[in-house]
Design an enzyme around this catalytic site. Sequence first.
Site, PDB file in Angstrom:
ATOM      1  N   SER A  21       0.721  -0.978  -0.081  1.00  4.68           N
ATOM      2  CA  SER A  21       0.068   0.070   0.099  1.00  4.68           C
ATOM      3  C   SER A  21       0.658   1.299  -0.110  1.00  4.68           C
ATOM      4  O   SER A  21       2.164   1.300   0.608  1.00  4.68           O
ATOM      5  CB  SER A  21      -0.829   0.062   1.282  1.00  4.68           C
ATOM      6  OG  SER A  21      -1.585   1.262   1.358  1.00  4.68           O
ATOM      7  N   TYR A  32      -0.425  -0.233   9.647  1.00  2.21           N
ATOM      8  CA  TYR A  32      -1.111  -0.844   8.511  1.00  2.21           C
ATOM      9  C   TYR A  32      -0.092  -0.942   7.613  1.00  2.21           C
ATOM     10  O   TYR A  32       0.653  -1.773   7.086  1.00  2.21           O
ATOM     11  CB  TYR A  32      -2.257  -0.276   7.992  1.00  2.21           C
ATOM     12  CG  TYR A  32      -2.768  -0.845   6.737  1.00  2.21           C
ATOM     13  CD1 TYR A  32      -3.331  -1.994   6.599  1.00  2.21           C
ATOM     14  CD2 TYR A  32      -2.679   0.015   5.587  1.00  2.21           C
ATOM     15  CE1 TYR A  32      -3.632  -2.442   5.169  1.00  2.21           C
ATOM     16  CE2 TYR A  32      -2.934  -0.292   4.311  1.00  2.21           C
ATOM     17  CZ  TYR A  32      -3.714  -1.574   3.981  1.00  2.21           C
ATOM     18  OH  TYR A  32      -3.990  -1.815   2.728  1.00  2.21           O
ATOM     19  N   LYS A  70       2.318  -3.741   6.023  1.00  2.00           N
ATOM     20  CA  LYS A  70       2.647  -3.916   4.651  1.00  2.00           C
ATOM     21  C   LYS A  70       3.885  -4.159   4.341  1.00  2.00           C
ATOM     22  O   LYS A  70       4.318  -4.722   3.436  1.00  2.00           O
ATOM     23  CB  LYS A  70       1.997  -3.015   3.917  1.00  2.00           C
ATOM     24  CG  LYS A  70       0.294  -3.209   3.888  1.00  2.00           C
ATOM     25  CD  LYS A  70      -0.349  -4.445   3.367  1.00  2.00           C
ATOM     26  CE  LYS A  70      -1.753  -4.875   3.356  1.00  2.00           C
ATOM     27  NZ  LYS A  70      -2.060  -5.780   2.602  1.00  2.00           N
TER      28      LYS A  70
END
Lengths: 327, 327
Positions: free
Chosen positions: B122, B146, B150
């Site tokens: 991402s 997050y 990732k």
Amino acid sequence: MQITILGGGGFLGRKLAARLAKDGTLGGRPITGLTLFDLAAPKPLPAPFPLRCLGGDVADPAALAAAIPPGTGVVFHLAAVVSAAAEADYDLGMKVNIHGTLAVLQACRALGTKPRVVFTSSVASFGGGQEAVVPDDGRQVPTNSYGAQKAIGELLLQDASRKGFLDAVNIRLPTVMVRPGRPNKAASSFVSAIIREPLLGLSTDCPVPPEFAVWICSPRSTVEWFLHAATMDTAPLGLDRGINPPGRSATVAKLLEALEAVAGRTARDKVGFAFDKEVFDIVVGWPGSFEAKRARRLGFPEQEPLADLVRAFIEDDLEATKADRGL
Amino acid sequence: MQITILGGGGFLGRKLAARLAKDGTLGGRPITGLTLFDLAAPKPLPAPFPLRCLGGDVADPAALAAAIPPGTGVVFHLAAVVSAAAEADYDLGMKVNIHGTLAVLQACRALGTKPRVVFTSSVASFGGGQEAVVPDDGRQVPTNSYGAQKAIGELLLQDASRKGFLDAVNIRLPTVMVRPGRPNKAASSFVSAIIREPLLGLSTDCPVPPEFAVWICSPRSTVEWFLHAATMDTAPLGLDRGINPPGRSATVAKLLEALEAVAGRTARDKVGFAFDKEVFDIVVGWPGSFEAKRARRLGFPEQEPLADLVRAFIEDDLEATKADRGL
């Protein structure tokens, strides 16, 4: 202040412990206890404060909870499976270097008191190879599992710092030399061996050519960096908890010159060259040099000259190494 | 060729599955079976090949072994806890985004046949913020859990590729828009909402100011990228398995212009502005633009113009979204 050294039985762990025992304080505050933790319980050393020596698996939450008790202010996380070993045994590297660091994170988080964590990452987390001069915002594209696992450990501890679970400084150590003891499973083992073995009167083969450049540091500087990382103000780091400390770029030829300057031609002549593809394939991906401007700005001290680095080994470790090896 | 989609019940997973079912082939080879795996078993869809729909936990090795059976040639790993959810529940994010990806790695490795793994990383794995134009060798300094998780997933799969356990392409997805359904826990949820809600006749508040820039892509482009990543020659990637695909940088104001161009002033006027600090604090760290030269060189296709992106939602998803939401 209570302190824990994970990997406290290793070369750097013991040097750090000896220094803490000598000082009795860290950052001007008295040390109230030190825990040395390693796979096998480290041997005790004389200290002016209570010392605990624990054996256990760094990936075992119960063992870590014992090693990092409530009240721990600083954790030095030096426990690792080194480069060639992590390359040879992927699962062991993952267990210690990934699941171990995850367990350290959770043990520190469980304290609820945001301990300082000084984590040893590595030059091996970078690619780029011989020609590279890595800038401070250089991207980590590891060329080996050890480096990948170290880069992952950094990301874990960096995010945990942002979350307020702990307060990490991730030092990407150069190749530390001169290491005492015997050649080990680190792909960079030769960098110490070409100085140490001749000083022990032994012959050794260098697995890479003389023009090969390595990014090195001394054990003395490394301990200074550990102490600085444990006591520095981390606010100026912001989100970026990775430090490329001011090592020194040296070719094998320059290292051998320094050896000759200190110990003479006879010592220098103990080193031959025998190309080792397995070692070369790992170390050839590591950058030969770093800018390290940010670390200097943040107060991480410089290396001594190469000849002093050879002398430091003679002063600090030669006799013990001889004794250990029955020489 | 057997294919598995982890996160096969999600928005992108279902679009990808529908496309594979329509084509019946991937890279010119007939698809012999498709497994859709998600927390709850995905709903079946019509397909010219055997379809399995499995429910389970992506971090559960047994569930994954069933989802990735021997003979699997391609695994699309889209399963994730998204940005705001991973920020709100650290442990859940770690479980799915770290331990899940570790389990995917081991399941693929256990096949012994080096499957292609297409992993959705991402834009959130980068920092830099609004002013940034991220180069292809830009460093990932995540500003949220997050993004950190990732970046770690990428490192794991990249090293597993080097080891020959699997063959990964890590696509760092821009904010995919227009998403159907309802606003979700992604911090970027508003980017779709400001187009979707007006097209549904509903009012919505944008939590960031009009000049805020986002790096976006369409679901159609995303599916094209997935197919390209699944079939491309990975040799030119070398060690670096991370792809910054050619998204598009757009301000909120430009997105609203495109909405007005397609659906008129009435639609545009459904969008108000109400600053939301919690959302803003996450998305403000994400870069507004990327160079994406390498991905273009590697054949990843470009975005359609913004107005076409609005039209694509009307064509592909508007009716189903209305039905789902009882509108």
